[in-house]
Motif scaffolding. Sequence first.
Motif, mmCIF file in Angstrom:
data_model
loop_
_atom_site.group_PDB
_atom_site.id
_atom_site.type_symbol
_atom_site.label_atom_id
_atom_site.label_comp_id
_atom_site.label_asym_id
_atom_site.label_seq_id
_atom_site.Cartn_x
_atom_site.Cartn_y
_atom_site.Cartn_z
ATOM 1 N N GLN A 286 0.840 -1.212 0.000
ATOM 2 C CA GLN A 286 0.000 0.000 0.000
ATOM 3 C C GLN A 286 0.871 1.256 0.000
ATOM 4 O O GLN A 286 0.553 2.246 -0.659
ATOM 5 N N LEU A 287 1.997 1.213 0.723
ATOM 6 C CA LEU A 287 2.897 2.378 0.740
ATOM 7 C C LEU A 287 3.487 2.633 -0.640
ATOM 8 O O LEU A 287 3.637 3.782 -1.060
ATOM 9 N N ALA B 276 0.961 7.382 -6.113
ATOM 10 C CA ALA B 276 -0.391 7.933 -6.303
ATOM 11 C C ALA B 276 -0.489 9.402 -5.890
ATOM 12 O O ALA B 276 -1.153 10.194 -6.555
ATOM 13 N N VAL B 277 0.183 9.781 -4.797
ATOM 14 C CA VAL B 277 0.023 11.157 -4.331
ATOM 15 C C VAL B 277 0.608 12.164 -5.336
ATOM 16 O O VAL B 277 0.106 13.282 -5.469
ATOM 17 N N ALA C 179 7.901 -2.507 -3.972
ATOM 18 C CA ALA C 179 8.096 -2.331 -5.421
ATOM 19 C C ALA C 179 6.852 -2.785 -6.183
ATOM 20 O O ALA C 179 6.462 -2.167 -7.180
ATOM 21 N N ASP C 180 6.222 -3.847 -5.689
ATOM 22 C CA ASP C 180 4.997 -4.330 -6.317
ATOM 23 C C ASP C 180 3.916 -3.232 -6.322
ATOM 24 O O ASP C 180 3.250 -2.993 -7.332
ATOM 25 N N GLY C 181 3.775 -2.538 -5.193
ATOM 26 C CA GLY C 181 2.810 -1.439 -5.112
ATOM 27 C C GLY C 181 3.195 -0.281 -6.020
ATOM 28 O O GLY C 181 2.342 0.315 -6.695
ATOM 29 N N VAL C 182 4.481 0.033 -6.057
ATOM 30 C CA VAL C 182 4.968 1.106 -6.932
ATOM 31 C C VAL C 182 4.617 0.788 -8.385
ATOM 32 O O VAL C 182 4.025 1.616 -9.105
ATOM 33 N N PHE C 183 4.960 -0.433 -8.823
ATOM 34 C CA PHE C 183 4.733 -0.760 -10.234
ATOM 35 C C PHE C 183 3.242 -0.926 -10.553
ATOM 36 O O PHE C 183 2.819 -0.644 -11.675
ATOM 37 N N ALA C 184 2.454 -1.361 -9.573
ATOM 38 C CA ALA C 184 1.006 -1.463 -9.808
ATOM 39 C C ALA C 184 0.427 -0.076 -10.076
ATOM 40 O O ALA C 184 -0.361 0.119 -11.009
ATOM 41 N N CYS C 185 0.845 0.904 -9.282
ATOM 42 C CA CYS C 185 0.324 2.261 -9.481
ATOM 43 C C CYS C 185 0.858 2.840 -10.791
ATOM 44 O O CYS C 185 0.110 3.471 -11.546
ATOM 45 N N CYS C 186 2.131 2.597 -11.081
ATOM 46 C CA CYS C 186 2.702 3.070 -12.349
ATOM 47 C C CYS C 186 1.914 2.487 -13.527
ATOM 48 O O CYS C 186 1.581 3.203 -14.482
ATOM 49 N N ALA C 187 1.592 1.201 -13.460
ATOM 50 C CA ALA C 187 0.859 0.561 -14.562
ATOM 51 C C ALA C 187 -0.535 1.164 -14.700
ATOM 52 O O ALA C 187 -1.015 1.409 -15.810
ATOM 53 N N SER C 188 -1.177 1.442 -13.581
ATOM 54 C CA SER C 188 -2.543 1.999 -13.623
ATOM 55 C C SER C 188 -2.589 3.344 -14.332
ATOM 56 O O SER C 188 -3.602 3.691 -14.924
ATOM 57 N N PHE C 189 -1.517 4.116 -14.196
ATOM 58 C CA PHE C 189 -1.568 5.478 -14.733
ATOM 59 C C PHE C 189 -0.555 5.686 -15.854
ATOM 60 O O PHE C 189 -0.260 6.817 -16.228
ATOM 61 N N ASP C 190 -0.038 4.558 -16.390
ATOM 62 C CA ASP C 190 0.855 4.611 -17.537
ATOM 63 C C ASP C 190 2.110 5.444 -17.265
ATOM 64 O O ASP C 190 2.490 6.301 -18.055
ATOM 65 N N VAL C 191 2.711 5.173 -16.124
ATOM 66 C CA VAL C 191 3.919 5.882 -15.707
ATOM 67 C C VAL C 191 5.102 4.920 -15.795
ATOM 68 O O VAL C 191 4.968 3.748 -15.464
ATOM 69 N N GLU C 192 6.252 5.393 -16.227
ATOM 70 C CA GLU C 192 7.450 4.570 -16.302
ATOM 71 C C GLU C 192 8.469 5.029 -15.253
ATOM 72 O O GLU C 192 8.828 6.206 -15.200
ATOM 73 N N LEU C 193 8.926 4.093 -14.426
ATOM 74 C CA LEU C 193 9.944 4.416 -13.420
ATOM 75 C C LEU C 193 11.309 4.456 -14.108
ATOM 76 O O LEU C 193 11.752 3.453 -14.663
ATOM 77 N N GLU D 194 -9.774 1.864 2.720
ATOM 78 C CA GLU D 194 -9.228 1.772 1.364
ATOM 79 C C GLU D 194 -8.924 3.180 0.815
ATOM 80 O O GLU D 194 -7.909 3.403 0.150
ATOM 81 N N ALA D 195 -9.797 4.129 1.122
ATOM 82 C CA ALA D 195 -9.567 5.515 0.676
ATOM 83 C C ALA D 195 -8.291 6.065 1.289
ATOM 84 O O ALA D 195 -7.544 6.813 0.651
ATOM 85 N N LEU D 196 -8.014 5.682 2.542
ATOM 86 C CA LEU D 196 -6.812 6.164 3.231
ATOM 87 C C LEU D 196 -5.550 5.515 2.670
ATOM 88 O O LEU D 196 -4.556 6.201 2.407
ATOM 89 N N HIS D 197 -5.571 4.198 2.477
ATOM 90 C CA HIS D 197 -4.351 3.474 2.100
ATOM 91 C C HIS D 197 -4.135 3.368 0.595
ATOM 92 O O HIS D 197 -3.002 3.215 0.150
ATOM 93 N N GLY D 198 -5.219 3.402 -0.161
ATOM 94 C CA GLY D 198 -5.074 3.181 -1.603
ATOM 95 C C GLY D 198 -5.765 4.241 -2.422
ATOM 96 O O GLY D 198 -6.634 3.964 -3.234
ATOM 97 N N PRO D 199 -5.381 5.518 -2.226
ATOM 98 C CA PRO D 199 -6.091 6.585 -2.943
ATOM 99 C C PRO D 199 -6.014 6.397 -4.459
ATOM 100 O O PRO D 199 -4.980 5.976 -4.976
#
Length: 325
Positions: free
Chosen positions: A59-60, A66-67, A100-114, A183-188
């Motif tokens: 989640q972190l 996400a922020v 890292a899994d959370g980082v890449f999941a969010c990147c994939a959701s918003f089409d962001v490349e690390l 969920e709103a707090l941890h996974g905006p």
Amino acid sequence: MPSEFELIARHFQRPARSADLGVGDDAALVRVSAGNQLVVSTDMLVEGTHFLAGADPRQLGWKTIAVSVSDLAAMAAQPRWATLAISLPDDDDAWLAAFADGVFACCASFDVELVGGDTTRGPRNLCATLFGEVPAGQAVTRAGARPGDDIWISGQPGRAALALTDLLGGQGLAAACRQDFVEALHGPRPRLALGIALRGLASAMLDVSDGLLGDLAHILERSQVGARLFDRLLPLQALIEGGVGEEHARRALLGGGDDYELLFCAAPSLRGRISGLAEAVCTPLHRVGTVLAEAGRLELEVGDGACRPLAPIGFRHFTGERDDY
Ligand code: ADP
Ligand code: MG
């Protein structure tokens, strides 16, 4: 014990996609499309200030990206690339893998490349910088609100603050709503589609991270205007269903942080288009107020048409003040 370079290669290095050069060199190389401006935003999450020790690493990871996606959404920009600077007390491999899994999941959701970052030992501190694009001149800033504009808020602010109070052992939430609020707090979910759709429509916009009133005050200051909110238009019902009283719900809605909803202003002639857009991007929108000509004035119109002044409550890092919900 793996070296820092092995950790980076294992957890953060993926083949470059749109970047000309990604993780692994002294710097990344990317190309901004012709006619666009580069939009840049950085946000830091610090243990003890933004999250509790022992917080779920996946989640972190999600929230770290996400922020900042939310900040780009608030500029009506499309995020493209991210860098990630992290300081960690140890090299716990399971923690890093989940993060890292959370980082890449969010990147994939918003089409962001690390495309890069920095990894160092120290207190747990997570900092992402997002790079995005917006057609030149089309970014929506905090500075364009005009007297007579409507004030809109997306989604359901207040849930994250109520979830935090619940987790800290304060006022408990109704079982039926608890999951949703936590969920709103941890996974905006940053309102990216909405932000981009508001290009050319919103006169001023920001994302609500420190509380609706506190953040609205930034628009008022930058635009040199005031605001009147209408109590009857505030979306309190869902918070009340969460098991708190009406006044408590109002305080969470107006002052609670960590929501990452979009607050924006737009001419009343655009109401129909904005309501249509809410459906198109599947995001509820609430028209909650109107912009006043008098700079800095902030008031709430209550039942009988009387107005009472509102103090810009919200989280303030350096005074350490945080209103409890
Ligand atoms: P330098 O010593 O040149 O600063 P580093 O050893 O810090 O390089 O990093 C090596 C490579 O790994 C660089 O491309 C850097 O951007 C990348 N990197 C380091 N930490 C991270 C991270 N947490 N996430 C993504 N990329 C990272
Ligand atoms: Mg170097």
